[in-house]
Design an enzyme around this catalytic site. Structure first.
Site, mmCIF file in Angstrom:
data_model
loop_
_atom_site.group_PDB
_atom_site.id
_atom_site.type_symbol
_atom_site.label_atom_id
_atom_site.label_comp_id
_atom_site.label_asym_id
_atom_site.label_seq_id
_atom_site.Cartn_x
_atom_site.Cartn_y
_atom_site.Cartn_z
ATOM 1 N N HIS A 218 -37.766 21.383 14.520
ATOM 2 C CA HIS A 218 -38.303 21.129 13.190
ATOM 3 C C HIS A 218 -37.724 22.087 12.163
ATOM 4 C CE1 HIS A 218 -40.615 18.685 10.538
ATOM 5 N NE2 HIS A 218 -40.744 19.771 9.815
ATOM 6 N N TYR A 222 -35.263 21.802 8.129
ATOM 7 C CA TYR A 222 -35.229 22.581 6.882
ATOM 8 C C TYR A 222 -33.880 23.263 6.706
ATOM 9 C CZ TYR A 222 -39.969 21.137 6.773
ATOM 10 O OH TYR A 222 -41.071 20.322 6.770
ATOM 11 N N HIS A 372 -38.889 7.211 8.464
ATOM 12 C CA HIS A 372 -39.186 8.491 7.785
ATOM 13 C C HIS A 372 -37.921 9.337 7.634
ATOM 14 C CE1 HIS A 372 -40.509 12.647 7.278
ATOM 15 N NE2 HIS A 372 -40.094 12.948 8.496
ATOM 16 N N PHE A 373 -37.216 9.532 8.742
ATOM 17 C CA PHE A 373 -36.180 10.564 8.620
ATOM 18 C C PHE A 373 -34.905 10.089 7.942
ATOM 19 C CE2 PHE A 373 -35.487 9.844 13.370
ATOM 20 C CZ PHE A 373 -34.167 9.414 13.317
ATOM 21 N N HIS A 374 -34.752 8.753 7.789
ATOM 22 C CA HIS A 374 -33.600 8.348 6.975
ATOM 23 C C HIS A 374 -33.878 8.570 5.488
ATOM 24 C CE1 HIS A 374 -31.941 6.755 10.700
ATOM 25 N NE2 HIS A 374 -30.787 6.830 10.084
ATOM 26 N N ARG A 435 -38.705 2.930 18.691
ATOM 27 C CA ARG A 435 -37.429 3.510 18.279
ATOM 28 C C ARG A 435 -36.529 3.618 19.507
ATOM 29 N NH1 ARG A 435 -38.351 10.065 17.507
ATOM 30 N NH2 ARG A 435 -36.141 9.946 17.008
ATOM 31 N N ARG A 436 -35.266 3.936 19.312
ATOM 32 C CA ARG A 436 -34.316 4.216 20.392
ATOM 33 C C ARG A 436 -34.327 3.145 21.482
ATOM 34 N NH1 ARG A 436 -35.212 10.763 21.127
ATOM 35 N NH2 ARG A 436 -33.667 11.297 19.572
HETATM 36 FE FE1 HAS Z 1 -40.084 15.048 9.305
HETATM 37 C C1 HAS Z 1 -40.223 13.773 12.514
HETATM 38 C C2 HAS Z 1 -43.423 15.751 9.428
HETATM 39 C C3 HAS Z 1 -39.883 16.639 6.232
HETATM 40 C C4 HAS Z 1 -36.645 14.949 9.478
HETATM 41 N N1 HAS Z 1 -38.700 14.443 10.705
HETATM 42 C C5 HAS Z 1 -38.968 13.911 11.939
HETATM 43 C C6 HAS Z 1 -37.733 13.563 12.589
HETATM 44 C C7 HAS Z 1 -36.716 13.933 11.740
HETATM 45 C C8 HAS Z 1 -37.339 14.481 10.555
HETATM 46 C C9 HAS Z 1 -35.229 13.819 11.993
HETATM 47 O O1 HAS Z 1 -45.585 15.998 11.580
HETATM 48 C C10 HAS Z 1 -37.594 12.880 13.940
HETATM 49 C C11 HAS Z 1 -37.325 13.825 15.061
HETATM 50 C C12 HAS Z 1 -37.135 13.046 16.329
HETATM 51 O O2 HAS Z 1 -36.012 12.584 16.564
HETATM 52 O O3 HAS Z 1 -38.118 12.846 17.050
HETATM 53 N N2 HAS Z 1 -41.419 15.966 8.049
HETATM 54 C C13 HAS Z 1 -42.747 16.108 8.284
HETATM 55 C C14 HAS Z 1 -43.371 16.762 7.122
HETATM 56 C C15 HAS Z 1 -42.358 17.003 6.229
HETATM 57 C C16 HAS Z 1 -41.139 16.509 6.826
HETATM 58 C C17 HAS Z 1 -44.806 17.093 6.950
HETATM 59 N N3 HAS Z 1 -38.571 15.660 8.094
HETATM 60 C C18 HAS Z 1 -38.714 16.313 6.885
HETATM 61 C C19 HAS Z 1 -37.405 16.623 6.346
HETATM 62 C C20 HAS Z 1 -36.486 16.147 7.254
HETATM 63 C C21 HAS Z 1 -37.237 15.546 8.345
HETATM 64 C C22 HAS Z 1 -37.171 17.358 5.052
HETATM 65 C C23 HAS Z 1 -34.999 16.202 7.268
HETATM 66 C C24 HAS Z 1 -34.280 16.814 6.381
HETATM 67 N N4 HAS Z 1 -41.531 14.775 10.696
HETATM 68 C C25 HAS Z 1 -42.823 15.189 10.569
HETATM 69 C C26 HAS Z 1 -43.531 14.961 11.841
HETATM 70 C C27 HAS Z 1 -42.619 14.407 12.728
HETATM 71 C C28 HAS Z 1 -41.382 14.297 11.984
HETATM 72 C C29 HAS Z 1 -44.935 15.256 12.168
HETATM 73 C C30 HAS Z 1 -42.855 14.041 14.202
HETATM 74 C C31 HAS Z 1 -43.440 12.701 14.358
HETATM 75 C C32 HAS Z 1 -43.465 12.233 15.783
HETATM 76 O O4 HAS Z 1 -44.504 11.667 16.174
HETATM 77 O O5 HAS Z 1 -42.500 12.365 16.540
HETATM 78 C C33 HAS Z 1 -42.530 17.726 4.883
HETATM 79 O O6 HAS Z 1 -41.647 18.802 4.778
HETATM 80 C C34 HAS Z 1 -42.351 16.784 3.735
HETATM 81 C C35 HAS Z 1 -42.737 17.420 2.420
HETATM 82 C C36 HAS Z 1 -42.127 16.688 1.273
HETATM 83 C C37 HAS Z 1 -42.742 16.320 0.153
HETATM 84 C C38 HAS Z 1 -41.976 15.526 -0.880
HETATM 85 C C39 HAS Z 1 -41.751 16.297 -2.165
HETATM 86 C C40 HAS Z 1 -40.939 15.460 -3.101
HETATM 87 C C41 HAS Z 1 -39.872 15.916 -3.810
HETATM 88 C C42 HAS Z 1 -39.141 14.946 -4.721
HETATM 89 C C43 HAS Z 1 -39.651 15.018 -6.144
HETATM 90 C C44 HAS Z 1 -38.889 14.079 -7.020
HETATM 91 C C45 HAS Z 1 -38.486 14.356 -8.272
HETATM 92 C C46 HAS Z 1 -37.668 13.341 -9.032
HETATM 93 C C47 HAS Z 1 -38.762 15.644 -8.969
HETATM 94 C C48 HAS Z 1 -44.150 16.637 -0.107
HETATM 95 C C49 HAS Z 1 -39.414 17.324 -3.799
HETATM 96 C C50 HAS Z 1 -38.420 12.792 -10.210
HETATM 97 C C51 HAS Z 1 -37.461 12.070 -11.119
HETATM 98 C C52 HAS Z 1 -37.496 10.771 -11.396
HETATM 99 C C53 HAS Z 1 -36.512 10.196 -12.326
HETATM 100 C C54 HAS Z 1 -38.525 9.845 -10.806
#
Ligand code: HAS
Length: 560
Positions: A218, A222, A372-374, A435-436
């Site tokens: 995990h 990041y 999610h992860f894409h 998946r997979r």
């Molecule tokens: Fe995740 C599984 C929870 C973030 C990647 N994640 C995965 C896997 C990958 C992955 C590859 O809790 C699969 C692994 C595998 O092969 O089994 N993930 C989270 C949480 C976050 C999160 C809580 N993941 C990421 C990021 C990844 C990534 C970043 C890659 C870079 N994830 C999980 C969990 C699993 C999981 C479980 C396991 C599930 C299972 O059952 O196996 C947090 O960090 C997310 C927080 C993000 C936010 C979004 C903030 C929004 C922003 C954009 C603002 C937009 C603006 C534009 C300002 C709260 C910053 C506005 C302008 C306009 C013009 C509209």
């Protein structure tokens, strides 16, 4: 800034090797959607098996591309902000190790001896050279970090009261996270996997290996994300025509990542019976904690973009969104970064669904997960990597972008594809689509008694999104290499956009020092992981024999 030929060459090689491999990685992404939609109803195509292709896809795109880029971008950032070049000998040594590791792993995957997917968790077994390759890639990526850390210590001694530039802080934090988390995977590879793969031990402790993997796994996400965050904070406000809303917000977000990125791996193991509920609860809470720096980022960057829009004459509550330079061919990095941010809104929200224990039981191991992860790794991460690779190459070589109009459209086309693709996967996941899995052989084959007609629209949607992503990915490869084969016609320099700051808060020592945060990181890690490893030690059953991904019977038994 002018940089030496040697540093330029090093950065160019580190950018272009993974981009060349990406052709293979993207091709296998498309193939996934084709198999899964039932267009192909066989185990292999063009002599490459489904799981072999999926392994190549995951390893090239998620491990090789991201690691090479983080190192190349780190060299560029450190050189640019310190106005001093990193040690080239160390840089080339690191490059040699990373390339050797990549070649070993590539050989094992292409020859069909390592179809273990990018998570390589046992009891799937690979050739020892695959694991050795992974270890060399990681060790190679550590070397520049030690060099940059030395440069930072020296700089800090000379400038004790100057705030560390945000981009440098981000780079160092990212590589500290990387160094700490890779220690666990190094143990897994060297002590558990290589002896097992080489035949020195006959079985493997699956639970221990998986827990070590997720200690790394995990934090790894990041490590992928932070280079993009560095660009969001330090470049995007300037590219938008505005200022960064708050410098302190960026520092707080980065230090929170340092403390919370690693001790959350057990949220990948909610369904793992060897780990008890209390530990799952604690790491689940920390997982909600690690979303906080992203929420801080969402508000800070949105405020920065609003400021930029208003400076460009926007009126009303949301008018600023219409005034941003979305299609400016000269300012194309804006397009790459804004598309990544928009995708991350959905990637982040689905991550929070995953983190919630009860909801996780619905989506775990379904196609929701790649949905999610894409929108995370193939969203902000991938777009920042490919945009910045083109930018660094073009500006440092003095060559104009090949097909600039296409270049600025690529991120929109890609994002459109990802949104369709991920919608298909997540919708399918909620209907139980795994998946997979090579669905074309069974669930998506109307002749099979397992046929699931309700998964036809979901996998067809994913196929449509996959085709659009493939086209966008290929266009990127054409633009990148097209630029490379042009003649030099501009001044060649290392020039990164640097945002001014709207609220440039005075230096607060706590947010400009590593020590207190490293201590906090160590304490939380001990509290989160010592009980988890004690559990694993207590609740692990007998060692497992080796399995292949397409057969539920152990390899040794099935081959008798
Ligand atoms: Fe995740 C599984 C929870 C973030 C990647 N994640 C995965 C896997 C990958 C992955 C590859 O809790 C699969 C692994 C595998 O092969 O089994 N993930 C989270 C949480 C976050 C999160 C809580 N993941 C990421 C990021 C990844 C990534 C970043 C890659 C870079 N994830 C999980 C969990 C699993 C999981 C479980 C396991 C599930 C299972 O059952 O196996 C947090 O960090 C997310 C927080 C993000 C936010 C979004 C903030 C929004 C922003 C954009 C603002 C937009 C603006 C534009 C300002 C709260 C910053 C506005 C302008 C306009 C013009 C509209």
């Amino acid at each position: 800034m002018q940089v030496s030929k040697s540093l330029k060459r090093l950065i160019f090689w580190e950018l272009s090797i993974p981009v060349a491999l990406l052709t293979l990685g993207i091709y296998h992404g498309l193939m996934q959607t084709i198999y899964r939609a039932g267009v192909l109803k066989q185990a292999a195509f063009a002599k490459l098996d489904y799981y072999q292709g999926l392994t190549l896809h995951g390893v090239i795109n998620a491990i090789v591309l991201t690691t090479f880029f983080a190192v190349a971008f780190g060299h560029a950032t450190i050189a640019f902000y310190f106005k001093k070049e990193p040690n080239k000998k160390a840089g080339w040594l690191s490059f040699a190790l990373m390339v050797t590791g990549t070649l070993l792993a590539a050989w094992a995957m292409i020859s069909g001896k390592a179809s273990v997917l990018y998570t390589f968790y046992p009891p799937l077994k690979a050739h020892p050279l695959f694991y050795l390759g992974a270890a060399l890639l990681i060790i190679g990526s550590w070397i520049p970090f030690f060099n940059w850390a030395g440069m930072y210590i020296k700089w800090k001694k000379e400038n004790p009261n100057v705030k560390t530039p945000l981009a440098v802080l981000g780079t160092l934090i990212n590589f500290i996270i990387w160094f700490v988390c890779t220690l666990a995977v190094a143990y897994e590879v060297l002590i558990l996997l290589i002896p097992w793969a080489a035949g020195w031990t006959s079985t493997i402790n699956v639970t221990l290996a998986r827990t070590l993997f997720w200690f790394f796994g995990h934090a790894l996400v990041y490590f992928w994300l932070l280079p993009a965050y560095i660009m969001f904070y330090t470049m995007l406000p300037k590219l938008a025509g505005g200022k960064l809303y708050s410098d302190l917000a960026g520092r707080i977000a980065l230090f929170l990542f340092l403390v919370l990125s690693v001790p959350v791996g057990v949220h990948h193991q909610y369904s793992d019976p060897s780990i008890t509920q209390g530990i799952k609860f604690f790491q689940g809470m920390l997982t909600f904690g690690v979303a906080i720096p992203s929420f801080i980022t969402a508000f800070t960057i949105a405020a920065s973009l609003e400021y930029a829009g208003r400076k460009r004459g926007a009126k009303g509550l949301f008018g600023w969104m219409k005034k941003l330079p979305y299609l400016d061919t000269k300012n194309y990095m804006f397009a790459y970064l804004i598309c990544g941010l928009i995708l991350f809104v959905f990637g982040g929200l689905t991550g929070i669904v995953n983190a919630s224990y009860q909801l996780n039981t619905v989506i775990h191991n379904t196609s929701w997960l790649p949905g999610h992860f894409h929108m995370t790794v193939a969203g902000p991460v991938f777009l920042a990597i490919i945009g910045m690779s083109t930018y660094l190459y073009s500006t440092m070589s003095g060559k104009k972008i090949f097909m600039p109009a296409i270049n600025v459209i690529i991120p929109y086309l890609w994002s459109f594809g990802v949104l369709i693709f991920s919608t298909g996967l997540m919708w399918g996941g909620l209907l139980g689509e795994p998946r997979r899995t090579n669905l074309g052989m069974t669930y998506l084959n109307p002749k099979s008694e397992l046929f699931r007609p309700d998964w036809v629209p979901t996998t067809t949607l994913a196929l449509l999104g996959g085709i659009i992503m493939f086209i966008a990915g290929m266009l990127f490869i054409v633009v990148f290499f097209g630029t490379m084969f042009r003649k030099k016609n501009e001044k060649a320099e290392l020039n990164l956009a640097v945002s001014e700051v709207f609220h440039d808060e005075a230096r607060i020592p706590l947010f400009d020092k590593f020590k207190p945060w490293l201590v906090a990181m160590a304490i939380i890690l001990v509290i989160a992981y010592i009980p988890a490893f004690l559990n694993v030690n207590k609740n692990t059953g007998p060692g497992a024999p080796a399995f292949a991904p397409d057969n539920p019977v152990p390899i040794e038994t099935s081959s008798k």
